[in-house]
Motif scaffolding. Structure first.
Motif, short mmCIF file in Angstrom:
data_model
loop_
_atom_site.label_atom_id
_atom_site.label_comp_id
_atom_site.label_asym_id
_atom_site.label_seq_id
_atom_site.Cartn_x
_atom_site.Cartn_y
_atom_site.Cartn_z
N GLY A 90 21.78 18.88 27.25
CA GLY A 90 21.67 18.56 25.83
C GLY A 90 22.24 17.19 25.51
N PHE A 91 23.45 16.92 26.01
CA PHE A 91 24.06 15.62 25.74
C PHE A 91 23.30 14.49 26.43
CE2 PHE A 91 27.94 18.16 24.69
CZ PHE A 91 28.11 17.66 23.39
N SER A 92 22.78 14.76 27.63
CA SER A 92 22.02 13.75 28.36
C SER A 92 20.73 13.39 27.63
CB SER A 92 21.71 14.23 29.77
OG SER A 92 22.89 14.40 30.53
N ALA A 93 20.18 14.37 26.90
CA ALA A 93 18.94 14.13 26.15
C ALA A 93 19.18 13.38 24.86
CB ALA A 93 18.24 15.46 25.86
N GLY A 94 20.46 13.30 24.44
CA GLY A 94 20.76 12.54 23.23
C GLY A 94 21.42 13.33 22.13
N ALA A 95 21.90 14.55 22.42
CA ALA A 95 22.59 15.34 21.40
C ALA A 95 23.90 14.68 21.03
CB ALA A 95 22.83 16.75 21.90
N ASP A 96 24.32 14.85 19.78
CA ASP A 96 25.59 14.29 19.32
C ASP A 96 26.69 15.34 19.30
OD1 ASP A 96 24.78 11.45 18.20
OD2 ASP A 96 23.23 12.85 17.56
N ASP A 97 26.31 16.60 19.27
CA ASP A 97 27.30 17.68 19.25
C ASP A 97 26.63 18.95 19.77
OD1 ASP A 97 29.68 19.00 18.86
OD2 ASP A 97 29.84 18.52 16.74
N TYR A 98 27.45 19.93 20.14
CA TYR A 98 26.92 21.15 20.78
C TYR A 98 27.81 22.31 20.37
CZ TYR A 98 24.64 23.75 24.66
OH TYR A 98 23.91 24.63 25.43
N VAL A 99 27.22 23.33 19.74
CA VAL A 99 27.96 24.52 19.30
C VAL A 99 27.23 25.75 19.81
CG1 VAL A 99 28.77 25.86 17.32
CG2 VAL A 99 28.80 23.36 17.23
N THR A 100 27.98 26.71 20.33
CA THR A 100 27.36 27.93 20.85
C THR A 100 27.47 29.07 19.83
OG1 THR A 100 29.44 28.51 21.98
CG2 THR A 100 27.77 27.32 23.25
N LYS A 101 26.50 29.96 19.89
CA LYS A 101 26.50 31.16 19.04
C LYS A 101 27.31 32.25 19.73
CE LYS A 101 21.70 30.05 17.79
NZ LYS A 101 20.29 30.50 17.88
N PRO A 102 27.99 33.13 18.97
CA PRO A 102 28.13 33.13 17.51
C PRO A 102 29.01 31.99 17.02
CG PRO A 102 29.54 34.79 18.48
CD PRO A 102 28.74 34.23 19.61
N PHE A 103 28.90 31.67 15.75
CA PHE A 103 29.59 30.51 15.21
C PHE A 103 30.09 30.82 13.80
CE2 PHE A 103 25.12 30.39 14.14
CZ PHE A 103 25.13 30.15 12.78
N GLU A 104 30.99 29.98 13.33
CA GLU A 104 31.46 30.04 11.96
C GLU A 104 30.71 28.97 11.16
OE1 GLU A 104 33.48 32.12 10.50
OE2 GLU A 104 34.07 33.23 12.30
N THR A 105 30.15 29.36 10.03
CA THR A 105 29.40 28.40 9.22
C THR A 105 30.28 27.23 8.80
OG1 THR A 105 27.99 30.17 8.37
CG2 THR A 105 28.00 28.11 7.15
N ALA A 106 31.55 27.49 8.52
CA ALA A 106 32.45 26.41 8.10
C ALA A 106 32.56 25.35 9.19
CB ALA A 106 33.83 26.98 7.79
N GLU A 107 32.55 25.79 10.46
CA GLU A 107 32.63 24.82 11.55
C GLU A 107 31.37 23.96 11.60
OE1 GLU A 107 33.03 24.54 16.43
OE2 GLU A 107 32.99 26.50 15.45
N ILE A 108 30.21 24.59 11.40
CA ILE A 108 28.95 23.84 11.40
C ILE A 108 28.98 22.80 10.29
CG2 ILE A 108 26.45 23.99 11.12
CD1 ILE A 108 27.51 25.20 13.71
N LEU A 109 29.47 23.18 9.13
CA LEU A 109 29.53 22.27 7.99
C LEU A 109 30.45 21.09 8.28
CD1 LEU A 109 28.63 21.73 5.09
CD2 LEU A 109 30.55 23.13 4.31
N PHE A 110 31.63 21.37 8.84
CA PHE A 110 32.55 20.29 9.18
C PHE A 110 31.94 19.34 10.20
CE2 PHE A 110 36.18 22.90 7.55
CZ PHE A 110 36.71 21.93 6.71
N ARG A 111 31.27 19.90 11.20
CA ARG A 111 30.68 19.06 12.24
C ARG A 111 29.53 18.22 11.68
NH1 ARG A 111 31.87 20.38 17.72
NH2 ARG A 111 33.34 22.09 17.91
N LEU A 112 28.72 18.80 10.81
CA LEU A 112 27.64 18.05 10.19
C LEU A 112 28.17 16.88 9.39
CD1 LEU A 112 25.17 20.79 8.88
CD2 LEU A 112 24.71 19.10 10.66
N ARG A 113 29.20 17.16 8.57
CA ARG A 113 29.77 16.09 7.75
C ARG A 113 30.31 14.97 8.62
NH1 ARG A 113 32.96 20.19 3.63
NH2 ARG A 113 31.28 20.46 2.09
N ALA A 114 30.95 15.34 9.73
CA ALA A 114 31.49 14.33 10.63
C ALA A 114 30.38 13.50 11.27
CB ALA A 114 32.35 14.99 11.71
N LEU A 115 29.30 14.16 11.69
CA LEU A 115 28.19 13.45 12.31
C LEU A 115 27.55 12.47 11.34
CD1 LEU A 115 26.38 16.27 14.34
CD2 LEU A 115 27.78 14.41 15.23
N VAL A 116 27.32 12.92 10.12
CA VAL A 116 26.67 12.05 9.13
C VAL A 116 27.60 10.90 8.76
CG1 VAL A 116 25.80 11.96 6.76
CG2 VAL A 116 25.21 13.89 8.24
#
Length: 223
Positions: A90-116
């Protein structure tokens, strides 16, 4: 923030989209790679959440194709695949972050904000233009250290302008990223929101460039 969620598990996609939208994120859903490929090539998003196990191919293959096309928007892989080899691919293809399921929505939100935020050149979670500060984690806005109360739409508009500063942001871009295309091109909804922000943040906080759009300016620029 406007994102594309590429996920074929519809209950999961709808649940995640609903939670993100409650936090002020605009979300479009694509059920397969082909639809996602069309959308990232024709629409503008701030980030993509990408599943790997898609019905029409591995998400890594679609991501690799986007990077080859020069599509550089941030991509967060969200998958049940936990093996190091999958993460490496995933990272070799150009991903900026990687999260595995199951997940906490709050973590996804924090990571999205950081990426943007980082995609716009902001390393710190608090973005400042002049005496105006926007905390991307707490969604709090202050002016000269004093809290400013904003509506959800006003916050989205200000957030997009501050992330982009000092770049000029066109009305078309604001319509897509802040209002999800709901505002008609001849509508004055953006003008009204900008006027309200100026009343709360200072009359010279947002500059209108006729025929081009808007941009945040610091106090020194306004003088």
């Amino acid at each position: 923030m406007k994102i594309l969620l590429v996920e074929d598990d519809q209950p999961l996609a709808r649940g995640l989209a609903s939670s993100l939208e409650a936090a002020g994120v605009l979300v479009e859903i694509a059920e397969d790679g082909r639809t996602a490929d069309f959308l990232v090539s024709t629409e503008r998003y701030d980030a993509v959440i990408l599943d790997l196990g898609l019905p029409d191919g591995n998400g890594v293959q679609w991501l690799s194709g986007w990077r080859e096309q020069g599509i550089e928007l941030p991509v967060l892989i969200l998958t049940a695949r936990e093996r190091w080899s999958d993460k490496a691919a995933g990272f070799s293809a150009g991903a900026d972050d990687y999260v595995t399921k199951p997940f906490e929505t709050a973590e996804i939100l924090f990571r999205l904000r950081a990426l943007v935020r980082r995609a716009h050149g902001h390393a710190h979670p608090v973005i400042r233009v002049g005496d105006i500060s926007l905390d991307t984690h707490s969604a709090q806005v202050t002016r000269a250290g004093m809290p400013v109360s904003l509506t959800a739409q006003e916050f989205r508009l200000l957030s997009h302008l501050m992330h982009a500063a000092p770049r000029v942001v066109s009305r078309a871009e604001l319509t897509e990223h802040v209002y999800d295309g709901d505002a008609e091109p001849d509508s004055n909804v953006i003008d009204v929101q900008v006027s309200r922000l100026r009343r709360k943040l200072g009359s010279h906080s947002i500059e209108t460039l006729r025929g081009q759009g808007y941009r945040m300016i610091s106090d020194s620029e306004a003088r």
